[in-house]
Design a protein around this motif. Sequence first.
Motif, PDB file in Angstrom:
ATOM      1  N   ARG A  31     -61.114  21.385  78.614  1.00  0.00           N
ATOM      2  CA  ARG A  31     -61.042  21.707  77.120  1.00  0.00           C
ATOM      3  C   ARG A  31     -61.648  21.272  75.522  1.00  0.00           C
ATOM      4  O   ARG A  31     -60.982  21.790  74.842  1.00  0.00           O
ATOM      5  N   TYR A  32     -61.989  19.717  75.768  1.00  0.00           N
ATOM      6  CA  TYR A  32     -61.952  19.122  74.791  1.00  0.00           C
ATOM      7  C   TYR A  32     -63.358  18.586  74.670  1.00  0.00           C
ATOM      8  O   TYR A  32     -63.857  18.544  76.121  1.00  0.00           O
ATOM      9  N   THR A  99     -60.371  19.451  70.566  1.00  0.00           N
ATOM     10  CA  THR A  99     -60.697  20.777  71.124  1.00  0.00           C
ATOM     11  C   THR A  99     -61.436  21.427  70.945  1.00  0.00           C
ATOM     12  O   THR A  99     -61.911  21.128  69.779  1.00  0.00           O
TER      13      THR A  99
END
Length: 123
Positions: A31-32, A99
Amino acid sequence: QVQLVESGGGLVQAGGSLRLSCAASERIFSRYAMGWFRQAPGKQRELVAAITSGGWTNYADSVKGRFTISGDNVKNAVYLQMNSLKPEDTAVYYCAGRTGWSIKTSAHEYSYWGQGTQVTVSS
């Protein structure tokens, strides 16, 4: 939201090495994008290195060839290997996450921050 905890800072002589670790509370690279920033007294927070899930990396010119950023998807961790340290590397080092999957160099692009770890390089 993801929690980040840094470790590995300390006092080292010029020319020495340190390895910083950033432990995340969840899987991060799905996600990051992750980065290491530093802030010296009286100076702005600056990006040292960043990495994406695809393995793309970006380094500040001042650390290229000396620092290496890496990640471990199994351990949910990001590392910063710092070699040939100089007194001007002295700062508080922060792990940060944002994100998305692209590298950003500005601190305001990152939403998640650790508490920081002090690195002091003596001459």
